[in-house]
Structure formats: structure tokens, C-alpha cells
Design a protein around this motif. Structure first.
Motif, PDB file in Angstrom:
ATOM      1  N   MET A  12      -3.076  -1.745  -6.566  1.00  8.01           N
ATOM      2  CA  MET A  12      -3.875  -0.521  -6.624  1.00  8.01           C
ATOM      3  C   MET A  12      -5.347  -0.878  -6.443  1.00  8.01           C
ATOM      4  O   MET A  12      -5.738  -2.023  -6.677  1.00  8.01           O
ATOM      5  CB  MET A  12      -3.760   0.142  -8.001  1.00  8.01           C
TER       6      MET A  12
ATOM      7  N   ILE B 246       1.011   9.337   0.174  1.00  7.40           N
ATOM      8  CA  ILE B 246       0.498   8.142   0.872  1.00  7.40           C
ATOM      9  C   ILE B 246       0.943   8.240   2.329  1.00  7.40           C
ATOM     10  O   ILE B 246       2.134   8.196   2.628  1.00  7.40           O
ATOM     11  CB  ILE B 246       0.976   6.824   0.238  1.00  7.40           C
TER      12      ILE B 246
ATOM     13  N   TYR C 242       2.910  -5.021  -4.558  1.00  2.00           N
ATOM     14  CA  TYR C 242       2.401  -3.731  -5.066  1.00  2.00           C
ATOM     15  C   TYR C 242       1.059  -3.921  -5.742  1.00  2.00           C
ATOM     16  O   TYR C 242       0.865  -4.901  -6.469  1.00  2.00           O
ATOM     17  CB  TYR C 242       3.455  -3.187  -6.031  1.00  2.00           C
TER      18      TYR C 242
ATOM     19  N   THR D 283      -0.683   3.181 -14.572  1.00  2.00           N
ATOM     20  CA  THR D 283      -0.860   3.231 -13.113  1.00  2.00           C
ATOM     21  C   THR D 283      -0.629   4.615 -12.510  1.00  2.00           C
ATOM     22  O   THR D 283      -1.090   4.890 -11.407  1.00  2.00           O
ATOM     23  CB  THR D 283       0.138   2.281 -12.420  1.00  2.00           C
TER      24      THR D 283
ATOM     25  N   LEU E  69       0.295  12.511  -5.561  1.00  2.00           N
ATOM     26  CA  LEU E  69      -0.351  11.717  -4.514  1.00  2.00           C
ATOM     27  C   LEU E  69       0.565  11.634  -3.301  1.00  2.00           C
ATOM     28  O   LEU E  69       1.766  11.470  -3.439  1.00  2.00           O
ATOM     29  CB  LEU E  69      -0.611  10.305  -5.080  1.00  2.00           C
TER      30      LEU E  69
ATOM     31  N   ASN F 241      -4.348   7.148   0.921  1.00  2.00           N
ATOM     32  CA  ASN F 241      -3.987   8.081  -0.140  1.00  2.00           C
ATOM     33  C   ASN F 241      -4.608   9.452   0.104  1.00  2.00           C
ATOM     34  O   ASN F 241      -5.787   9.554   0.445  1.00  2.00           O
ATOM     35  CB  ASN F 241      -4.479   7.562  -1.481  1.00  2.00           C
TER      36      ASN F 241
ATOM     37  N   ASP G  10       2.232   5.342 -11.561  1.00  2.00           N
ATOM     38  CA  ASP G  10       3.463   5.113 -10.806  1.00  2.00           C
ATOM     39  C   ASP G  10       4.629   5.102 -11.780  1.00  2.00           C
ATOM     40  O   ASP G  10       4.481   4.707 -12.941  1.00  2.00           O
ATOM     41  CB  ASP G  10       3.396   3.779 -10.048  1.00  2.00           C
TER      42      ASP G  10
ATOM     43  N   SER H 111       0.817  -1.232   0.000  1.00  5.71           N
ATOM     44  CA  SER H 111       0.000   0.000   0.000  1.00  5.71           C
ATOM     45  C   SER H 111       0.839   1.265   0.000  1.00  5.71           C
ATOM     46  O   SER H 111       0.338   2.338  -0.320  1.00  5.71           O
ATOM     47  CB  SER H 111      -0.979   0.090   1.173  1.00  5.71           C
ATOM     48  N   ALA H 112       2.097   1.163   0.394  1.00  2.41           N
ATOM     49  CA  ALA H 112       3.003   2.314   0.439  1.00  2.41           C
ATOM     50  C   ALA H 112       4.421   1.761   0.439  1.00  2.41           C
ATOM     51  O   ALA H 112       4.620   0.586   0.770  1.00  2.41           O
ATOM     52  CB  ALA H 112       2.742   3.123   1.711  1.00  2.41           C
ATOM     53  N   PRO H 113       5.404   2.608   0.098  1.00  2.00           N
ATOM     54  CA  PRO H 113       6.779   2.088   0.043  1.00  2.00           C
ATOM     55  C   PRO H 113       7.287   1.690   1.428  1.00  2.00           C
ATOM     56  O   PRO H 113       7.113   2.423   2.396  1.00  2.00           O
ATOM     57  CB  PRO H 113       7.596   3.268  -0.504  1.00  2.00           C
TER      58      PRO H 113
HETATM   59  P1  AMP Z   1      -4.839   2.946  -4.013  1.00  2.00           P
HETATM   60  O1  AMP Z   1      -5.286   2.809  -5.395  1.00  2.00           O
HETATM   61  O2  AMP Z   1      -5.455   4.038  -3.290  1.00  2.00           O
HETATM   62  O3  AMP Z   1      -5.038   1.702  -3.255  1.00  2.00           O
HETATM   63  O4  AMP Z   1      -3.281   3.209  -4.029  1.00  2.00           O
HETATM   64  C1  AMP Z   1      -2.470   2.591  -4.950  1.00  2.00           C
HETATM   65  C2  AMP Z   1      -1.126   3.210  -4.957  1.00  2.00           C
HETATM   66  O5  AMP Z   1      -0.428   2.853  -3.777  1.00  2.00           O
HETATM   67  C3  AMP Z   1      -0.254   2.697  -6.076  1.00  2.00           C
HETATM   68  O6  AMP Z   1      -0.543   3.319  -7.305  1.00  2.00           O
HETATM   69  C4  AMP Z   1       1.120   3.020  -5.550  1.00  2.00           C
HETATM   70  O7  AMP Z   1       1.444   4.380  -5.783  1.00  2.00           O
HETATM   71  C5  AMP Z   1       0.958   2.791  -4.062  1.00  2.00           C
HETATM   72  N1  AMP Z   1       1.495   1.499  -3.618  1.00  2.00           N
HETATM   73  C6  AMP Z   1       0.850   0.352  -3.356  1.00  2.00           C
HETATM   74  N2  AMP Z   1       1.715  -0.604  -2.947  1.00  2.00           N
HETATM   75  C7  AMP Z   1       2.943  -0.023  -2.945  1.00  2.00           C
HETATM   76  C8  AMP Z   1       4.264  -0.462  -2.620  1.00  2.00           C
HETATM   77  N3  AMP Z   1       4.504  -1.687  -2.164  1.00  2.00           N
HETATM   78  N4  AMP Z   1       5.262   0.413  -2.751  1.00  2.00           N
HETATM   79  C9  AMP Z   1       5.053   1.659  -3.197  1.00  2.00           C
HETATM   80  N5  AMP Z   1       3.839   2.140  -3.499  1.00  2.00           N
HETATM   81  C10 AMP Z   1       2.795   1.314  -3.372  1.00  2.00           C
END
Ligand code: AMP
Ligand code: MCA
Length: 511
Positions: free
Chosen positions: A308, A410, A306, A387, A408, A415, A389, A283-285
Motif C-alpha cells: 500500500m 482499482i 501486496y 489496511t 475502492l 485507485n 483490505d 498493486s491490484a489482484p
Molecule cells: P495504494 O495505497 O493506492 O497504493 O493501493 C493499495 C491497495 O492496492 C491495497 O490496499 C490493496 O487493496 C491493493 N493491492 C495492492 N497489491 C495488491 C495485490 N497484489 N492484490 C490485491 N490487491 C492489491
């Protein structure tokens, strides 16, 4: 038509001994034990109640309730009845709920009784005919009425392409978009993860994430349900309480903040993890320091993955061998998922080069609810989802996320879209303009910071404005710090230079 209702696939995996414990609550006043039979009967009664409303197929059922086993049963019952589940973060305030309800036009809204006044009003104004309450102590009108229903229910026939859920996710500009996920999207992803993460009989999941987002609702719950695994169920993450139950668990999933908080507990040691098979982060780095400290303290290597809201899970570090899990990367694409990196002109980039991450697969959503133009804008001509990203793929296929083209933040796995916060701040009396940025934060990963310019001759009060914001937007979106300045830095084109603001405040929460 073939029965492809996700509920049926999950139910087929229920333990063969229906009286075995499926879920045990860990932080209710007394522990509650729910058997697989309880899940079967409870979801049948709730689905019968939903059926009794005579709703057209794919009606949206919006839910903003505290986490409870009954709330999970409600989700399963919505699938079972063939409607569309729309989970809402409990932190959302009236303005946010009004938008979601107005946009999704749910036939049913379920909320906690403490919010029934304002949520009910918002729902009625949007034309919702049915409002029920559900509280985390097993009270509320929903359960009162469901108790009168039969505990036998034939699941609605659904195709893989039928909608199962809508998850709202904000955009860089404008309002949130509802990502439409189908039964097929969710089931394919759950099945891939079950195999990929090596779920085995006897696994026990410690579940301490909220159930209104992909991570807690789909990745964690589906994983345990599809494996017929017991869950130790926390309504919220409290590190010490979680630590006390960790020795009984084999699988744990968390956002990085949960790992940071576990590490802050002196008692978090190898002994507490003696039965653990797998710690998963997403969900985040996940900072490399957290990855390393965790390995040192627990003897376990966190598996980072990773995903979304639009796609569920996309990539994952390998399960085996553990030594193949690389900190700072999110691993290769999951089986059946395509991941590529391209430049602004749409040219595929060689290994190691940085570009936009694009994905395809059976888990990729059907589009944004009633926003065909926005859907079209986020897919490439050959049908891959962009994405937002930014990252690289190395020669072994490991993906590293290096940034985001979307603006964005996080924070603690939630988010926050700066444009949304800026527009709320800009509406406040005396404000000329504002800029919202994310800066490093030791607990939340990133923290929201606002830089605000007042109108001429107006003296703004940052403390009062922050207090006001708490009533207007979800608490995790409220800036942790607000600065009042006379002007924002701009480039020659007149665009606010957020990178300068981020650099200026980078050390704000250091240490
Ligand atoms: P959401 O759609 O609100 O659930 O958020 C998705 C976003 O969370 C992705 O597009 C990434 O930017 C971020 N995200 C999810 N997992 C990771 C991860 N392991 N590392 C970095 N960013 C992540
Ligand atoms: C709480 N606060 C926060 C956050 N959470 N501030 C910033 N960011 C946050 N995430 C603030 C509240 O506003 C409040 O401030 C104070 O902290 C205490 O609130 P409380 O609710 O008690 O906090 P907590 O229980 O300590 O919650 C922290 C948390 C929680 C456990 C880290 O945020 C959490 O459960 N995060 C997980 C989110 C998640 O599941 N994300 C998955 C998204 P004040 O007192 O000033 O009001 S799914 C996803 O991203 C994709 C698809 C994926 O890949 O998984």
C-alpha cells in the motif's frame, strides 16, 4: 546523529565502476546512457539548486512531470537535500492538483512546461514561491538552473524517522490523505526486498511503470539502485517495445494489466524471457487465469506481492522455490512485517477465516499529513495499521485478499474512490444523485461505471457529461460507461445498494 538519509544508502550501492551504465533509455528518440557517475553528478547539481533556495528542512517538493531519468534524479536529489518528495500523477487535472498543493503547501512545484501556466497559477495561489519546469526531452528551467551548480554535494543529515516522501491516497470519504513515509520506512522495505527477491550482481531491471506511485518509484527503482543494477528505462508501457527489450532483462515488475497486455502479444513466448529471473506483480489482484496463462506461455511463475502507499510492501510469495508461489494469494508477510486478520470486534481470527487485514512493521508510515484524527482512526489500540483490505491467512501464513472494506476501485493499478467521482458528478448541472461502481474488465481488471439520476424534468446527456468529466478529473477515473436512470436501488435504510448495481453491470465488458 547517525546518517540515515535513504539517498546515502542508495548511493553506497552504486556500481563500483562509476562509468558503468546505470540507466539506458529505451523509448527516447535516440537511446540515452546514464552512468552511475551521471546519477551522482546530476543529483548533486539538482540538490545544490534546491539548497540554494534556502528552504527549511522537510519542505515539500511537489512534482508533476512526465517520466524521465531526470525526473528520477530529481526524486533522488530531493532526498539528498533532505526535503520531502511529493509525486503527482500526470493525469491529474487542475482541481486535483489544487487540492494536493493546497494541502501539502509545497515550497517548490516542478511541472512540465506545457502545464506551467495552470500549474504555476495553482501553486502561486497556494503560496508556493518556486515553480520550475522539467520536460522529458531534458529541457526546462530546472535543468537550466541546475547546470550552473556544482556537481559536488554533501547529502543532508537525516534520521530514520525524518520524512522522505508524502504520497496522496484517497479515503473512503472526504478528500485524499497524504501518507508520510520516512527514510527508515523506505530503506527498511528496500533492503528486505533486495534480499527476499534474491537480487544478484548482473541483474537488469526493465522499468516500464510510472514513477509517481510506490510501485514504480520505490519498489522498482529502489530495487535496481540498491543492487547497483542497470535499468532499461521506458517512459511508458508499450507491449511490443517492451517485448523487444525483454531478452536483455532479468527482472520485470508490473501491475496485472501489463501482464494481460504482454500475453495479448503473439510474440510473447519463452524465447523472449530466456534471461529473465523474476516477474513480479502487484498493486491490484492478478487473476488466476493470467497467472496460469503466463506460466504456460513463458515458463515463468509470476511472483505476486501486496502493499500500500501507507506501508510499501507487506507480503510476498516466496522467491524460492518457484513452485511455492501460489496463484490467487499474495504470499506470507515479508521478514519484519506483522500481518494479522481480525473481526469487527477486534478478535484475532484463526487460519482460513475472513476478516480485516492489519499490519505492523518498520515500513508502516508515520501518519497522514496534518490529519492526526484520520491517522488515529486507522490504527488499532495496539498500534497496528488497518489496511481496509479483507482477507484470510492460511496455515502456512499465505495471505489471500478476498475483498475490501473500503469502497475502492482499482483500474489498471490506479485507485479510484467512488465517493470522489460521485461528488464531481453530483455537482454537474441537472444531476440529482449518482452511484459509481467497479465492474470486471478484461484489460484494467476493474472498470469505473457511473449510474446517474437526473433532476425532475431534466434530460441528461451521458456522452456530454463524460466529455466534461475528462476536463475535471484524471482520465483513468472517468467512467468507461455512464447510465442515466430514474432511480437508484436502495435498501430499507435508504442506502444505495451498490452490490445490485455491480451485479446488474457485471457482464458489461465481458469478452
Ligand atoms: P495504494 O495505497 O493506492 O497504493 O493501493 C493499495 C491497495 O492496492 C491495497 O490496499 C490493496 O487493496 C491493493 N493491492 C495492492 N497489491 C495488491 C495485490 N497484489 N492484490 C490485491 N490487491 C492489491
Ligand atoms: C489509462 N487509461 C485507463 C488507465 N490507464 N483507464 C482506466 N484505468 C487505467 N489504469 C485510459 C486513459 O484514460 C485513456 O482513455 C486510455 O486509457 C489511453 O491512455 P494511456 O495513458 O495511453 O494508457 P496506457 O498507456 O495504455 O496506460 C495503461 C497502463 C497505465 C499502462 C496500464 O494505467 C499504468 O501504467 N498503470 C500502472 C499504474 C501503477 O503504476 N500503479 C501502481 C500504484 P481515453 O482515451 O478515453 O482518455 S502503487 C500501488 O498500488 C501499491 C502501493 C502497490 O501495491 O504497488
Amino acid at each position: 546523529m547517525k546518517q540515515e538519509n535513504l539517498f546515502c544508502a542508495l548511493r553506497a550501492a552504486f556500481a563500483s565502476d562509476l562509468d558503468a551504465i546505470a540507466i539506458e533509455t529505451a523509448d527516447t528518440p535516440v537511446p540515452l546512457h546514464y552512468s552511475w557517475r551521471d546519477l551522482e553528478r546530476g543529483t548533486a547539481m539538482l540538490a545544490n539548486l534546491i539548497d540554494s533556495l534556502g528552504l527549511p528542512p522537510e519542505s515539500r517538493i511537489a512534482v508533476q512531470t512526465e517520466k524521465s531519468v531526470e525526473a528520477l534524479m530529481l526524486y533522488l536529489a530531493v532526498l539528498r537535500a533532505g526535503h520531502v518528495y511529493l509525486p503527482l500523477n500526470t493525469a491529474y487535472q487542475a482541481g486535483e492538483i489544487a487540492y494536493f498543493v493546497g494541502n501539502a503547501e509545497p515550497a517548490v512545484v516542478v511541472c512540465s512546461s506545457r502545464n506551467a501556466g495552470w500549474v504555476g497559477q495553482v501553486a502561486r495561489e497556494a503560496g508556493t514561491r518556486h515553480v520550475f519546469t522539467l520536460d522529458d526531452d531534458r529541457t526546462g528551467t530546472l535543468l537550466e538552473l541546475a547546470a550552473l551548480e556544482s556537481d559536488v554535494h554533501e547529502p543532508a543529515l537525516r534520521a530514520a524517522d525524518d520524512l522522505a516522501a508524502i504520497l496522496y491516497t484517497s479515503g473512503t470519504t472526504g478528500r485524499s490523505k497524504g501518507a508520510m513515509l520516512t527514510h527508515g520506512n523506505l530503506l527498511s522495505n528496500a533492503q528486505v526486498l533486495k534480499d527476499f527477491w534474491g537480487w544478484v550482481p548482473g541483474d537488469v531491471l526493465l522499468h516500464a511503470l510510472p514513477i509517481f506511485h510506490v510501485h514504480g518509484l520505490f519498489v522498482a527503482s529502489h530495487g535496481a539502485l540498491l543492487n547497483g543494477s542497470r535499468m532499461i528505462w521506458f517512459s511508458r508501457f508499450e507491449p511490443r517495445a517492451v517485448l523487444a527489450r525483454l531478452p536483455e532483462a532479468t527482472v520485470f515488475m508490473g501491475v496485472p494489466t501489463l501482464y494481460v497486455r504482454l500475453l495479448a502479444e503473439p510474440e510473447f513466448k519463452r524465447k523472449a524471457c530466456r534471461n529473465m529471473r523474476l516477474f513480479i506483480s502487484g498493486s491490484a489482484p492478478l487473476l488466476i487465469e493470467t497467472f496460469r496463462d503466463f506460466r504456460k506461455r513463458s515458463g515463468h511463475t509470476i511472483l505476486e506481492r501486496y502493499g500500500m502507499s501507507e506501508t510499501a510492501m507487506l507480503t510476498s510469495n516466496p522467491y524460492r522455490p518457484e513452485s511455492a508461489r501460489r496463484g490467487g494469494t499474495v504470499g506470507p508477510a515479508l521478514p519484519g512485517v506483522g500481518v494479522r486478520v481480525r473481526d469487527d470486534q477486534g478478535r484475532a481470527l484463526p487460519a482460513g477465516e475472513i476478516g480485516g487485514i492489519e499490519v505492523t512493521g518498520p515500513n508502516v508510515f508515520k501518519g497522514y499529513w496534518r490529519m492526526p484524527e484520520k491517522t488515529a482512526a486507522e490504527f488499532t489500540a495496539d498500534g497496528w495499521f488497518m489496511t481496509g483490505d479483507v482477507g484470510t491467512i492460511d496455515e502456512d501464513g499465505y495471505v489471500t485478499i478476498v475483498g475490501r472494506s473500503k469502497d475502492l476501485i482499482i483500474s489498471g493499478g490506479y485507485n479510484v474512490y467512488p465517493a470522489e467521482i460521485e461528488s464531481v458528478i453530483n455537482e454537474m448541472p441537472g444531476v440529482a444523485e449518482s452511484a459509481v461502481v467497479g465492474v470486471p474488465h478484461p484489460d484494467f481488471g476493474e472498470a469505473v461505471v457511473a449510474i446517474v439520476v437526473g433532476k425532475p424534468d431534466v434530460e441528461l446527456d451521458a456522452v456530454a457529461m463524460t466529455a466534461r468529466l475528462k476536463a475535471l478529473i484524471a482520465n483513468f477515473k472517468v467512467p468507461k460507461q455512464m447510465f442515466i436512470v430514474t432511480e437508484l436501488p436502495r435498501n430499507t435504510m435508504g442506502k444505495v445498494q451498490k452490490n445490485l448495481l455491480r451485479d446488474q453491470h457485471r457482464q458489461l465488458f465481458a469478452g
